[in-house]
Design an enzyme around this catalytic site. Structure first.
Site, PDB file in Angstrom:
ATOM      1  N   PRO A   1       3.483   9.438  13.339  1.00  0.00           N
ATOM      2  CA  PRO A   1       2.466   8.173  13.408  1.00  0.00           C
ATOM      3  C   PRO A   1       2.311   6.952  12.848  1.00  0.00           C
ATOM      4  O   PRO A   1       2.874   6.830  11.688  1.00  0.00           O
ATOM      5  CB  PRO A   1       1.341   8.960  13.098  1.00  0.00           C
ATOM      6  CG  PRO A   1       1.797  10.231  12.096  1.00  0.00           C
ATOM      7  CD  PRO A   1       3.292  10.452  12.598  1.00  0.00           C
ATOM      8  N   ASN A   2       2.166   5.818  13.391  1.00  0.00           N
ATOM      9  CA  ASN A   2       2.161   4.657  12.909  1.00  0.00           C
ATOM     10  C   ASN A   2       3.215   3.906  12.672  1.00  0.00           C
ATOM     11  O   ASN A   2       3.397   2.735  12.234  1.00  0.00           O
ATOM     12  CB  ASN A   2       1.123   4.399  11.868  1.00  0.00           C
ATOM     13  CG  ASN A   2      -0.258   4.988  12.053  1.00  0.00           C
ATOM     14  OD1 ASN A   2      -0.915   4.498  12.929  1.00  0.00           O
ATOM     15  ND2 ASN A   2      -0.749   6.136  11.258  1.00  0.00           N
TER      16      ASN A   2
ATOM     17  N   ARG B   1       2.762  -3.533  10.717  1.00  0.00           N
ATOM     18  CA  ARG B   1       2.062  -2.888   9.741  1.00  0.00           C
ATOM     19  C   ARG B   1       2.296  -3.031   8.255  1.00  0.00           C
ATOM     20  O   ARG B   1       3.618  -2.709   8.030  1.00  0.00           O
ATOM     21  CB  ARG B   1       2.369  -1.381  10.265  1.00  0.00           C
ATOM     22  CG  ARG B   1       1.719  -0.341   9.146  1.00  0.00           C
ATOM     23  CD  ARG B   1       2.293   0.952   9.487  1.00  0.00           C
ATOM     24  NE  ARG B   1       1.684   2.157   8.675  1.00  0.00           N
ATOM     25  CZ  ARG B   1       2.458   3.388   8.483  1.00  0.00           C
ATOM     26  NH1 ARG B   1       3.384   3.432   8.876  1.00  0.00           N
ATOM     27  NH2 ARG B   1       1.422   3.965   7.746  1.00  0.00           N
TER      28      ARG B   1
ATOM     29  N   TYR C   1       6.367  -1.892   4.461  1.00  0.00           N
ATOM     30  CA  TYR C   1       7.486  -1.442   5.193  1.00  0.00           C
ATOM     31  C   TYR C   1       8.318  -2.473   5.861  1.00  0.00           C
ATOM     32  O   TYR C   1       9.439  -2.004   6.627  1.00  0.00           O
ATOM     33  CB  TYR C   1       6.661  -0.871   6.451  1.00  0.00           C
ATOM     34  CG  TYR C   1       5.724   0.389   5.888  1.00  0.00           C
ATOM     35  CD1 TYR C   1       6.206   1.705   5.451  1.00  0.00           C
ATOM     36  CD2 TYR C   1       4.379   0.363   6.024  1.00  0.00           C
ATOM     37  CE1 TYR C   1       5.505   2.416   5.156  1.00  0.00           C
ATOM     38  CE2 TYR C   1       3.579   1.389   5.725  1.00  0.00           C
ATOM     39  CZ  TYR C   1       4.164   2.498   5.308  1.00  0.00           C
ATOM     40  OH  TYR C   1       3.278   3.460   4.926  1.00  0.00           O
TER      41      TYR C   1
ATOM     42  N   ASN D   1      10.913  11.219   9.661  1.00  0.00           N
ATOM     43  CA  ASN D   1       9.904  10.423   8.883  1.00  0.00           C
ATOM     44  C   ASN D   1       8.562  10.831   9.678  1.00  0.00           C
ATOM     45  O   ASN D   1       8.161  10.536  10.595  1.00  0.00           O
ATOM     46  CB  ASN D   1       9.981   8.889   9.105  1.00  0.00           C
ATOM     47  CG  ASN D   1       8.918   8.372   8.158  1.00  0.00           C
ATOM     48  OD1 ASN D   1       8.106   8.750   7.902  1.00  0.00           O
ATOM     49  ND2 ASN D   1       9.245   6.982   7.870  1.00  0.00           N
TER      50      ASN D   1
ATOM     51  N   ALA E   1       2.074  10.090   7.594  1.00  0.00           N
ATOM     52  CA  ALA E   1       1.156  10.576   6.946  1.00  0.00           C
ATOM     53  C   ALA E   1       1.008  11.992   7.103  1.00  0.00           C
ATOM     54  O   ALA E   1       0.398  12.755   6.068  1.00  0.00           O
ATOM     55  CB  ALA E   1      -0.276   9.836   7.215  1.00  0.00           C
TER      56      ALA E   1
ATOM     57  N   GLU F   1      14.111  14.540   5.320  1.00  0.00           N
ATOM     58  CA  GLU F   1      12.823  13.715   5.403  1.00  0.00           C
ATOM     59  C   GLU F   1      13.216  12.381   4.982  1.00  0.00           C
ATOM     60  O   GLU F   1      13.951  12.402   3.857  1.00  0.00           O
ATOM     61  CB  GLU F   1      12.037  14.441   4.549  1.00  0.00           C
ATOM     62  CG  GLU F   1      10.578  13.851   4.336  1.00  0.00           C
ATOM     63  CD  GLU F   1       9.850  14.934   3.419  1.00  0.00           C
ATOM     64  OE1 GLU F   1      10.007  15.900   3.027  1.00  0.00           O
ATOM     65  OE2 GLU F   1       8.750  14.080   2.542  1.00  0.00           O
TER      66      GLU F   1
ATOM     67  N   HIS G   1      11.254   8.411   3.957  1.00  0.00           N
ATOM     68  CA  HIS G   1      10.545   7.542   3.724  1.00  0.00           C
ATOM     69  C   HIS G   1      10.721   6.095   3.542  1.00  0.00           C
ATOM     70  O   HIS G   1      11.686   5.959   2.668  1.00  0.00           O
ATOM     71  CB  HIS G   1       9.313   8.101   2.721  1.00  0.00           C
ATOM     72  CG  HIS G   1       8.838   9.292   3.063  1.00  0.00           C
ATOM     73  ND1 HIS G   1       7.944   9.682   4.020  1.00  0.00           N
ATOM     74  CD2 HIS G   1       8.921  10.616   2.377  1.00  0.00           C
ATOM     75  CE1 HIS G   1       7.615  10.818   4.103  1.00  0.00           C
ATOM     76  NE2 HIS G   1       8.312  11.415   3.229  1.00  0.00           N
TER      77      HIS G   1
ATOM     78  N   SER H   1       9.022   3.725   2.563  1.00  0.00           N
ATOM     79  CA  SER H   1       8.309   3.072   1.093  1.00  0.00           C
ATOM     80  C   SER H   1       8.733   4.178  -0.067  1.00  0.00           C
ATOM     81  O   SER H   1       8.943   5.205   0.196  1.00  0.00           O
ATOM     82  CB  SER H   1       6.967   2.916   1.272  1.00  0.00           C
ATOM     83  OG  SER H   1       6.312   4.096   1.559  1.00  0.00           O
TER      84      SER H   1
ATOM     85  N   ARG I   1       3.109   4.626  -5.104  1.00  0.00           N
ATOM     86  CA  ARG I   1       1.907   4.445  -4.178  1.00  0.00           C
ATOM     87  C   ARG I   1       0.928   5.468  -4.628  1.00  0.00           C
ATOM     88  O   ARG I   1       0.800   6.135  -5.502  1.00  0.00           O
ATOM     89  CB  ARG I   1       2.424   4.564  -2.575  1.00  0.00           C
ATOM     90  CG  ARG I   1       3.663   3.615  -2.447  1.00  0.00           C
ATOM     91  CD  ARG I   1       3.802   3.412  -0.905  1.00  0.00           C
ATOM     92  NE  ARG I   1       2.595   2.970  -0.384  1.00  0.00           N
ATOM     93  CZ  ARG I   1       2.613   3.203   1.090  1.00  0.00           C
ATOM     94  NH1 ARG I   1       3.390   3.907   1.932  1.00  0.00           N
ATOM     95  NH2 ARG I   1       1.404   2.697   1.664  1.00  0.00           N
TER      96      ARG I   1
HETATM   97  C1  DQA Z   1       5.758   6.628   5.087  1.00  0.00           C
HETATM   98  C2  DQA Z   1       4.941   6.934   3.897  1.00  0.00           C
HETATM   99  C3  DQA Z   1       3.637   7.909   4.287  1.00  0.00           C
HETATM  100  O1  DQA Z   1       2.832   7.858   3.012  1.00  0.00           O
HETATM  101  C4  DQA Z   1       2.970   6.883   5.136  1.00  0.00           C
HETATM  102  O2  DQA Z   1       1.768   7.548   5.777  1.00  0.00           O
HETATM  103  C5  DQA Z   1       3.871   6.431   6.484  1.00  0.00           C
HETATM  104  C6  DQA Z   1       5.123   5.968   6.151  1.00  0.00           C
HETATM  105  C7  DQA Z   1       6.950   6.026   4.773  1.00  0.00           C
HETATM  106  O3  DQA Z   1       8.032   5.755   5.312  1.00  0.00           O
HETATM  107  O4  DQA Z   1       7.013   5.470   3.786  1.00  0.00           O
HETATM  108  O5  DQA Z   1       3.106   6.366   7.570  1.00  0.00           O
HETATM  109  O6  DQA Z   1       6.325   8.008   5.673  1.00  0.00           O
END
Ligand code: DQA
Length: 149
Positions: free
Chosen positions: A10-11, A18, A23, A74, A77, A98, A100, A102, A107
């Site tokens: 998501p997102n 964003r 990011y 990835n 959240a 997995e 990420h 960031s 964070r």
């Molecule tokens: C994320 C880190 C997550 O905490 C966040 O909700 C994301 C992106 C990252 O790629 O850093 O949507 O997975």
């Protein structure tokens, strides 16, 4: 040719717009293009999929069985609370890395915990888009391509 699935949750379709300070400025399309190019250079096939929906991500993980040598995931959240995605990862024999973008550990507190990580083959965080390539390299390097914890 070995196939690898890159799954973004998501997102992540909003990459580039964003929170660019977190990011970066590049879009999901640019990320996927880079990964397809990297696949071509590495002699593997890379398939990319993004969804904002938990069930779609779970279906993609289930359907990866016998289709892919590994998954780069990835979960966005969902990382921090989706036991359903964790169970999907644990339920297939395909290794899942997995990723990420960031550094989640630098964070907010809620991002410090991944419910997915115990079921994953490994985790890469905080190196931006490069993390996806590192994850593909790690999966390619796995003997037999299907060893995971
Ligand atoms: C994320 C880190 C997550 O905490 C966040 O909700 C994301 C992106 C990252 O790629 O850093 O949507 O997975």
């Amino acid at each position: 040719m070995k196939r690898y699935l890159v799954l973004n949750g998501p997102n992540l379709n909003l990459l580039g717009k964003r929170e660019p300070g977190v990011y970066g400025m590049k879009t999901l399309t640019e990320l996927e293009r880079e990964l397809l190019h990297f696949g071509g250079e590495s002699g593997i096939e890379v398939v990319c999929f993004q969804s904002n929906h938990e069930g779609d991500l779970i279906d993609a993980i289930h359907e990866s069985e016998d289709q892919y040598e590994g998954i780069v995931l990835n979960p966005g959240a969902f990382t921090h609370y989706s036991y359903a995605i964790r169970d999907a990862v644990a339920g297939v024999s395909v290794p899942v890395m997995e990723v990420h973008i960031s550094n989640v550990y630098a964070r907010e507190e809620f991002r410090h915990h991944s419910v997915i990580a115990p079921a994953a083959a490994g985790q890469i965080a905080g190196v931006g888009f490069y993390g996806y390539k590192l994850a593909l390299m790690a999966l390619m390097n796995q003997k037999g391509g299907n060893e995971h914890a």
